[in-house]
Design a protein around this motif. Structure first.
Motif, short mmCIF file in Angstrom:
data_model
loop_
_atom_site.label_atom_id
_atom_site.label_comp_id
_atom_site.label_asym_id
_atom_site.label_seq_id
_atom_site.Cartn_x
_atom_site.Cartn_y
_atom_site.Cartn_z
N ILE A 40 -5.90 -9.74 -12.83
CA ILE A 40 -4.85 -8.81 -13.24
C ILE A 40 -3.97 -9.56 -14.23
N ILE A 81 0.82 -6.30 -6.34
CA ILE A 81 0.62 -7.75 -6.42
C ILE A 81 1.76 -8.57 -5.82
N GLY A 110 -4.24 -11.44 -8.71
CA GLY A 110 -5.58 -11.03 -8.35
C GLY A 110 -6.48 -12.16 -7.87
#
Length: 119
Positions: A40, A81, A110
């Motif tokens: 990400i 996140i 991620g």
């Protein structure tokens, strides 16, 4: 570094270049990086013409300052996140290898990201 009104982020803000938008409000636009460095990798940019963090801190209004950093937090929450964690990175100037003269924050997540700097 002088602000270049034709930098890629200014052009994205004007709608001249497409992006994969994640978040958009009065203060900030967030979109996926075209060359991700983590699973990400999202960029968050203010809507105003600021070259870097120092310029943003010196010239942005209190509403712009609060609105932008609230947007960064909202993007992290929206992406899911916050847990197990993410890195927020802002490069300022040539020693930090800032490539675009428009203030921006990278959000990386991620996967475990490793140490902050190479040793």
């Amino acid at each position: 570094m002088a602000y270049d009104p034709n930098n890629i982020f200014a052009r994205i803000l004007r709608g001249e270049i497409p992006n994969r938008t994640v978040y958009d409000d009065d203060f900030a636009l967030a979109f996926h990086d075209i060359n991700p460095q983590a699973p990400i990798h999202v960029l968050v940019i203010p809507k105003g013409a600021y070259t870097d963090l120092a310029d943003f801190g010196a010239r942005a209004t209190p509403d712009e300052l609060a609105g932008f950093f609230r947007a960064v937090a909202a993007v992290a929450a929206q992406l899911g996140i916050v847990e197990p964690g993410f890195r927020a990175l802002c490069n300022t100037g040539s020693d930090a290898h800032q490539e675009v003269p428009h203030f921006h924050v990278h959000l990386f997540a991620g996967a475990p990201l490793g140490p902050m700097l190479a040793r």
